[in-house]
Write a protein that holds these residues in place. Structure first.
Motif, short mmCIF file in Angstrom:
data_model
loop_
_atom_site.label_atom_id
_atom_site.label_comp_id
_atom_site.label_asym_id
_atom_site.label_seq_id
_atom_site.Cartn_x
_atom_site.Cartn_y
_atom_site.Cartn_z
N PRO A 540 0.83 -1.21 0.00
CA PRO A 540 0.00 0.00 0.00
C PRO A 540 0.86 1.25 0.00
N PRO A 541 0.26 2.42 -0.30
CA PRO A 541 1.03 3.68 -0.31
C PRO A 541 1.55 4.03 1.08
N PRO A 542 2.53 4.93 1.18
CA PRO A 542 3.09 5.29 2.48
C PRO A 542 2.15 6.19 3.28
N LEU A 543 2.39 6.27 4.60
CA LEU A 543 1.67 7.20 5.45
C LEU A 543 2.08 8.63 5.13
N ARG A 544 1.24 9.56 5.55
CA ARG A 544 1.55 10.98 5.36
C ARG A 544 2.61 11.43 6.35
N TRP A 545 2.49 11.01 7.60
CA TRP A 545 3.54 11.25 8.59
C TRP A 545 3.46 10.16 9.65
N LEU A 546 4.56 9.99 10.37
CA LEU A 546 4.66 8.98 11.41
C LEU A 546 5.44 9.56 12.58
N GLU A 547 4.92 9.36 13.78
CA GLU A 547 5.59 9.86 14.98
C GLU A 547 6.80 8.97 15.28
N ARG A 548 7.95 9.60 15.43
CA ARG A 548 9.19 8.87 15.66
C ARG A 548 9.63 9.01 17.12
N GLY A 549 10.53 8.13 17.54
CA GLY A 549 11.08 8.20 18.89
C GLY A 549 10.20 7.57 19.95
N LEU A 550 9.28 6.68 19.57
CA LEU A 550 8.38 6.02 20.51
C LEU A 550 8.86 4.60 20.78
N SER A 551 8.67 4.14 22.00
CA SER A 551 9.03 2.78 22.39
C SER A 551 7.78 2.07 22.89
N PRO A 552 7.50 0.86 22.42
CA PRO A 552 6.31 0.14 22.89
C PRO A 552 6.45 -0.26 24.35
N LYS A 553 5.35 -0.22 25.08
CA LYS A 553 5.35 -0.71 26.45
C LYS A 553 5.49 -2.24 26.44
N PRO A 554 5.85 -2.83 27.57
CA PRO A 554 6.11 -4.28 27.57
C PRO A 554 4.95 -5.13 27.08
#
Length: 817
Positions: A540-554
């Protein structure tokens, strides 16, 4: 020695003569004709009384008749030009049609390699890569197949084998012009074990009618299919297997259910062999084994014909009520009975003499039973494409009722209600809009408890109060399911809503450029994980923007991530109490509903995939997380795991969330398969899940089921002694299909494919034999120049007619008869 006539006449190079009559006869005829026309002209001139004009016409007439005689003599010599020849031997193009199905993972090739690895090393690499001197100069292209044509770079898991798909790939790759020029047809090489597992012939023939029809088309078009049989062809022991599966991920109370029974055989049984298949169902939940078992289907089946049979099994409302899964409401409609969370289906097959094993003649699965039709609230503080397309996708689902509330402008809201009515049919959306001086009051009138799923868009931070965020968090912990469709609202950083945030923001958190998405670490985990992973395989096409610098919780599962950064989650899911949160950590997912240059499929196919994505995600929220039998937010222990289905040998991950005061060392989890052999699981990690609950610890466990059927997973917060009741979850493990049980190569099918198309059966261990064969074909394709008559043109005919016409006109002008 007499010189050839071509030399005497000094003809141009490449022009030859093929006289229609002996040259002497042509010369004699020409001489007689020239003498005759000359005599006629002399006699006319001697007759006297002719004026100067008529005498000139007679002379011209003599010349014209002489020219016509010379032309006719030239035509009789039949001059020809040699054209179209090719004296250079040229190998035909090669199309390698490679089997990419699951059975190609069988390790029975040379040196213990898998069939797929052997094909790549011995055939595809040397031929397509030109790594061997003997293969250089070969013009090779490669196409793969399993149950469909596989494009280059297709990362989807290997499926079943369809030889029809193999021939479709060959026919699609060959140019249509070869029907007019068979010498231009490519050489097709089919590399496969030859075992058809999608559509074997119902009468047990070597090839099905549909495959034979495609082979005939290939032969008509000049396509010779050469076959290379990979794998051992020893006949398998006779065995029958049966399985049952619901046709949908869950059933809805008040609506009929449906299932499908699959009967497979490793080979045809003796003539006249038959068996009886039975399907029963009973309610599942607190009633447990005391629920009444109801017969849903029973029939006698022939076991001596087809290797694969599929039988539909309807489950009417009367049967669901008889087993205790449904009960009548005061208004006469049916609802889910108290304590019931699902339906157990069991299928059995009476054993047949000579079967290798009888353990696979019975299987049991569990189908979740939803209490009501899914009700979804879409709440948006600013109109945008993401929520618009999501709402449209859900409205197309007859099992979902959608209420969409959008703040159009400051102080003005729009509400759309659509989806299913009480009769179970989808209705068009109805809209109402009204000026409201207090948007907060409009939102406060929405009762979250009236919905199973709430979807939030953007610009709601200044609309929902801290108390409303707290109420939303309590609703999720009590069993609600929240979807963040356009990134993380700022309110998730507040104490009231922080427990709903599935990720932790780091120091470098920022809104980054959009990117294409790929399957995350947990992409195949659970119902909606597999749904999301399947969606990205269609490019599929790319997203318009993506939030960076996030870490998933356990406790968070990463379903999709950025293609350019493995540490950047894009679609995540996290259990919260008895509910869950699903978050899209960017914007622009609506583009997936519209195809672009990179997407696979046309507009209708792309939109259908997008609609199926959100329908699957909504269902996954409800049934891919803990339900009534998974423990509650106040329990000392809760199991978070998919309902399945899984397959034998596939890793199944379980999240074990511990309550306050429960030590990880005191927790215990056991898995009981249908055989009754209990296995105790050991935690893989011991991590803190502070974001999921204030003082919960999380354990990660995994196991690989070894047999199909319904597996029971039990968890204890202590040592299992005393009055403590375990938390119980059930996992469906589907049986391995024909593709992984019937792995013997079918050399007879491969021989017949080659014979029907005029191809050769090639030695798997000798890929050079293909090159030798191609060289032989190249020599046979060389051809001498073809003679093309020079007189067989419109210009020659026009010249002759022109001379004759000019002569007639001149005679009439001069007054001659």
């Amino acid at each position: 020695m007499a010189e050839p006539l071509e030399t005497l006449l000094r003809l141009p190079e490449g022009v030859t003569l093929a006289p229609a009559l002996p040259p002497a006869a042509i010369a004699a005829g020409l001489g007689i004709g020239l003498v005759w026309v000359a005599a006629v002209a002399v006699q006319a001139l001697r007759s006297g009384g002719l004026g100067a004009g008529r005498s000139a016409v007679i002379v011209v007439e003599w010349l014209a008749r002489s020219a016509l005689l010379l032309g006719l003599a030239a035509l009789a010599l039949n001059p020809q030009e040699m054209t179209g020849g090719s004296g250079e031997a040229r190998r035909p193009e090669v199309l390698l049609v490679v089997d990419r199905s699951g059975s190609m993972a069988t390790k029975d090739a040379a040196d213990g390699k898998s069939r797929a690895a052997f094909v790549e090393e011995a055939w595809v690499g040397p031929l397509a890569g030109g790594g061997e001197a003997w293969a250089r100069g070969a013009r090779v292209s490669v196409v793969g197949f399993d149950q469909r044509i596989r494009e280059e770079g297709d990362a989807e898991d290997a499926g079943d084998t369809s030889l029809i798909a193999a021939m479709d790939a060959a026919l699609a790759s060959a140019p249509a012009a070869i029907a007019d020029d068979p010498l231009g047809a490519p050489a097709v090489v089919l590399l496969s074990d030859g075992r058809e597992t999608i559509a074997p012939d119902p009468e047990g023939a070597v090839l099905s009618p549909a495959l034979r029809e495609r082979l005939q088309r290939a032969k008509t078009r000049g396509l010779a299919v050469h076959t290379v049989t990979v794998g051992e062809a020893a006949p398998p022991p006779f065995d029958l297997a049966v399985s049952v599966a619901p046709t949908t991920a869950f059933w809805i109370a008040g609506e009929p259910g449906a299932a499908e029974v699959t009967l497979s055989a490793t080979r045809a049984a003796a003539a006249g062999t038959s068996s009886t298949v039975r399907v029963t169902g009973r309610a599942d939940g607190e009633a447990g084994e005391s629920a009444e078992e109801v017969l849903l289907y029973e029939a006698d089946l022939r076991a001596d014909r087809s290797l694969l049979q599929t039988l539909p099994v309807p489950v009417p409302l009367e049967a669901l009520r008889a087993m205790g899964a449904l009960r009548p409401k005061p208004d006469g409609r049916l609802e889910r009975a108290e304590g019931v969370t699902g339906v157990r289906l069991a299928v059995s097959l009476v054993p047949v003499d000579g079967e290798a094993a009888e353990a696979n003649n019975r299987q049991e699965v569990r189908v979740p039973l939803a209490p009501v039709r899914l009700r979804v609230l879409v709440l948006e503080g600013q109109p945008y494409w993401d929520t618009k397309f999501i709402a449209q996708a859900l409205r197309a689902d007859a099992a979902v009722a959608v209420e969409q509330v959008t703040r159009v402008t400051e102080g003005r809201w729009e509400r759309l209600r659509s989806g299913a009515d009480a009769g179970g049919t989808a209705g068009p959306p109805t809209a109402s809009a009204a000026d409201d001086p207090s948007p907060e009051d409009a939102v406060q009138r929405l009762d979250f408890s009236a919905f199973e799923v709430v979807m939030l868009g953007r610009r709601l931070d200044d609309v929902l109060s801290a108390g409303q965020w707290a109420a939303l968090a309590g609703w999720v912990e009590g069993g609600g399911h929240l979807v963040l469709t356009r990134g993380r609202p700022a309110a998730l950083s507040t104490p009231a809503a922080s427990r709903l945030d599935p990720v932790v923001a780091g120091a470098g958190t920022a809104t980054g450029a959009g990117t294409t998405l790929v399957e995350g670490a947990d992409g195949a985990d659970g119902v909606f994980g597999a749904t999301a992973a399947a969606a990205v395989r269609a490019a599929p096409p790319p997203l318009r923007w993506l939030e960076r610098g996030l870490s998933p919780k356990p406790a968070t599962r990463v379903l999709l991530r950025a293609a350019d950064d493995p540490a950047a989650p894009a679609l995540v899911a996290m259990p919260v109490g008895r509910g869950s949160v699903l978050a899209v950590l960017g914007e622009g997912l609506w583009r997936w509903a519209l195809p672009d240059a990179t997407s696979l499929g046309g507009p209708s196919e792309t939109r259908a995939r997008y609609d199926a994505l959100w329908a699957g995600l909504v269902r996954g929220l409800l049934f891919g997380s803990a339900d009534a039998d998974g423990g509650s937010s106040s329990s000392a222990l809760r199991l978070a795991m998919p309902d399945g289905p899984a397959t034998p040998g596939e890793e199944v991950r379980i999240g074990l969330l511990l309550g306050p005061g429960v030590e990880p060392a005191a927790a215990r989890v056991e898995v009981t398969p249908p055989s009754g052999r209990v296995t105790r699981l050991r935690p893989a990690t011991d991590v803190s899940a502070a974001g999921e609950s204030a003082d919960r610890d999380g354990l990660s466990l995994s196991f690989k089921p070894e047999e199909p059927g319904l597996h029971t997973v039990r968890g204890w917060a202590g040592d299992g002694d005393g009055e403590q009741e375990p938390v119980v979850r059930l996992l469906n493990v589907r049986p391995l299909g024909l593709e992984r049980t019937l792995v013997s190569a079918d050399a007879a099918a491969m021989r017949e494919i080659a014979a029907r198309t005029g191809g050769e059966v090639l030695d798997p261990a000798d890929p050079r034999s293909l090159i030798d064969h191609l060289d032989d074909v190249a020599i046979s394709r060389t051809r001498p120049p073809r003679p093309e008559p020079l007189w067989d043109t419109g210009s020659v005919l026009a010249g002759l007619l022109g001379i004759w016409s000019a002569l007639w006109i001149a005679r009439k002008a001069a007054g001659l008869p």
